[in-house]
Enzyme design. Structure first.
Site, PDB file in Angstrom:
ATOM      1  CD  GLN A  32      -2.502   5.168   0.956  1.00 18.06           C
ATOM      2  OE1 GLN A  32      -2.914   4.648   1.978  1.00 18.06           O
ATOM      3  NE2 GLN A  32      -3.253   5.280  -0.128  1.00 18.06           N
ATOM      4  CG  HIS A  86       2.223   4.430   4.392  1.00 21.66           C
ATOM      5  ND1 HIS A  86       1.079   3.843   3.889  1.00 21.66           N
ATOM      6  CD2 HIS A  86       1.801   5.400   5.241  1.00 21.66           C
ATOM      7  CE1 HIS A  86       0.016   4.443   4.414  1.00 21.66           C
ATOM      8  NE2 HIS A  86       0.426   5.388   5.229  1.00 21.66           N
ATOM      9  CB  CYS A 137      20.168   1.348  13.033  1.00 19.43           C
ATOM     10  SG  CYS A 137      20.832   0.568  14.518  1.00 19.43           S
ATOM     11  CB  CYS A 187      22.905   4.097  15.907  1.00 20.49           C
ATOM     12  SG  CYS A 187      22.932   3.587  14.177  1.00 20.49           S
ATOM     13  CB  CYS A 220      25.970   0.563  15.596  1.00 17.51           C
ATOM     14  SG  CYS A 220      24.201   0.261  15.908  1.00 17.51           S
ATOM     15  N   GLY A 248      -6.258   3.497  -6.880  1.00 17.62           N
ATOM     16  CA  GLY A 248      -5.888   2.181  -6.342  1.00 17.62           C
ATOM     17  C   GLY A 248      -5.630   2.126  -4.852  1.00 17.62           C
ATOM     18  CB  THR A 249      -5.769   3.965  -1.948  1.00 14.35           C
ATOM     19  OG1 THR A 249      -5.800   3.759  -0.519  1.00 14.35           O
ATOM     20  CG2 THR A 249      -6.497   5.238  -2.311  1.00 14.35           C
ATOM     21  CB  SER A 250      -8.835  -0.192   0.363  1.00 16.46           C
ATOM     22  OG  SER A 250      -7.872  -0.029   1.386  1.00 16.46           O
ATOM     23  CG  ASN A 286     -10.421   1.009  -6.024  1.00  9.97           C
ATOM     24  OD1 ASN A 286     -10.600  -0.200  -6.165  1.00  9.97           O
ATOM     25  ND2 ASN A 286      -9.750   1.515  -5.011  1.00  9.97           N
TER      26      ASN A 286
END
Ligand code: BJW
Ligand code: ZN
Length: 237
Positions: A99, A117, A125, A128, A148, A185-187, A211
């Site tokens: 993530q 993510h 952009c 464009c 652009c 290591g993710t909540s 964790n």
């Protein structure tokens, strides 16, 4: 379940999938989103990482990202990132799903990384649709623009936005094939990424979580190891 037992599962598995979150980069000095130190000025990341915030005040949102780019540019992969590179070499079937947008897995030497993510080192952009790498720190002018003249945004996924095309399908495929699914290591509060954890479990994987604290999935995983990833992961691998 003990670390020794988890190590045996991992050793005997030919197919391994890994899901990482901000906690794996914490020991590299990259702040996490939630929990202590998860604040930027008076804003919560949840209030800045949205298309609405960007539409309201692109300069403010870019200041947030420019500041994080500066922190991430200084960060080096840690022992946990490096342990995953060794694991990838050992396993005939290995998928790394992250993530994180910081690029530290690639910098450590991981091969293919499914970046759910997006990537803070790329721009997109809003006019464009162009998408290009940009590693300048700090950016010379905020907000940055495309050739652009359209307004550029970080090529990351904000709340309410779809994940990059086909990426969840690939991640789910890896989770379904995995004999061991490692969650680091993710909540486990942000979806659809967090949904990979029960998905892997239901598909028959042994799920190992690393964790500092317990998460909404700690009770349903096969082994919840509490401690820093940079210490536990090298012991596990
Ligand atoms: C350590 C450690 C150490 C510390 N060692 N551990 C289902 C249910 C409810 C809501 C939804 C749902 N499905 C979708 C939603 C809505 C929403 C969502 O999930 N909301 C919830 C918050 C309620 N999801 C979305 O909007 C997603 N999009 C979507 O669903 O689109 C649908 C759609 C389809 C078609 C058309 C249109 C739309 C997109 C989500 C995007 C998330 N984006 C962010 C920002 C990215 C850019 C940026 O970085 O600025 O991604 S938000 C932020 O959270 C970032 C992270 O990747 C993500 C997850 O955070 P993570 O990695 O878990 O970090 P923390 O800080 O939360 O946790 C760190 C952990 O590490 C802690 O547990 C610590 O204890 C631990 N730790 N040090 C080990 N040393
Ligand atoms: Zn453009």
């Amino acid at each position: 379940m003990s670390l020794e037992e988890a190590r045996e599962w991992l050793q005997s598995a030919a197919a391994v999938a890994v899901l990482t979150g901000a906690g794996i980069s914490a020991e590299s000095g990259v702040p996490t989103f939630r929990g202590a130190g998860g604040l930027w000025r008076q804003f919560r990341p949840e209030d800045l990482a949205t298309p609405e915030a960007f539409a309201r005040d692109p300069k403010l949102v870019w200041e947030f990202y420019d500041c994080r780019r500066e922190l991430m540019a200084k960060a080096k992969p840690n022992a946990a990132h490096r342990a995953l590179v060794r694991l990838e070499i050992q396993k005939p079937h290995f998928t790394l799903i992250t993530q994180n947008i910081d690029g530290l897995h690639e910098l450590a030497g991981s091969g293919r990384v499914l970046k759910l993510h997006g990537d803070i080192w790329r721009m997109r952009c809003t006019s464009c649709g162009g998408n290009w790498p940009d590693r300048r720190v700090p950016l010379p002018k905020l907000p940055p623009h495309c050739a652009c003249k359209g307004l550029a945004r970080p090529a990351v996924v904000w709340f309410g936005e779809p994940l990059p095309d086909g990426m969840m399908r690939e991640a789910e495929h890896a989770a379904a094939e995995a004999q061991v699914f490692l969650v680091i290591g993710t909540s486990a509060q942000v979806y659809p990424a967090a949904g990979l954890i029960p998905f892997a479990k239901q598909a028959g994987a042994r799920v190992i979580e690393i964790n500092l604290e317990r998460t909404p999935f700690s009770d349903m995983v096969d082994c919840a190891l509490e401690g820093p990833a940079g210490e536990l992961l090298p012991q596990l691998i």
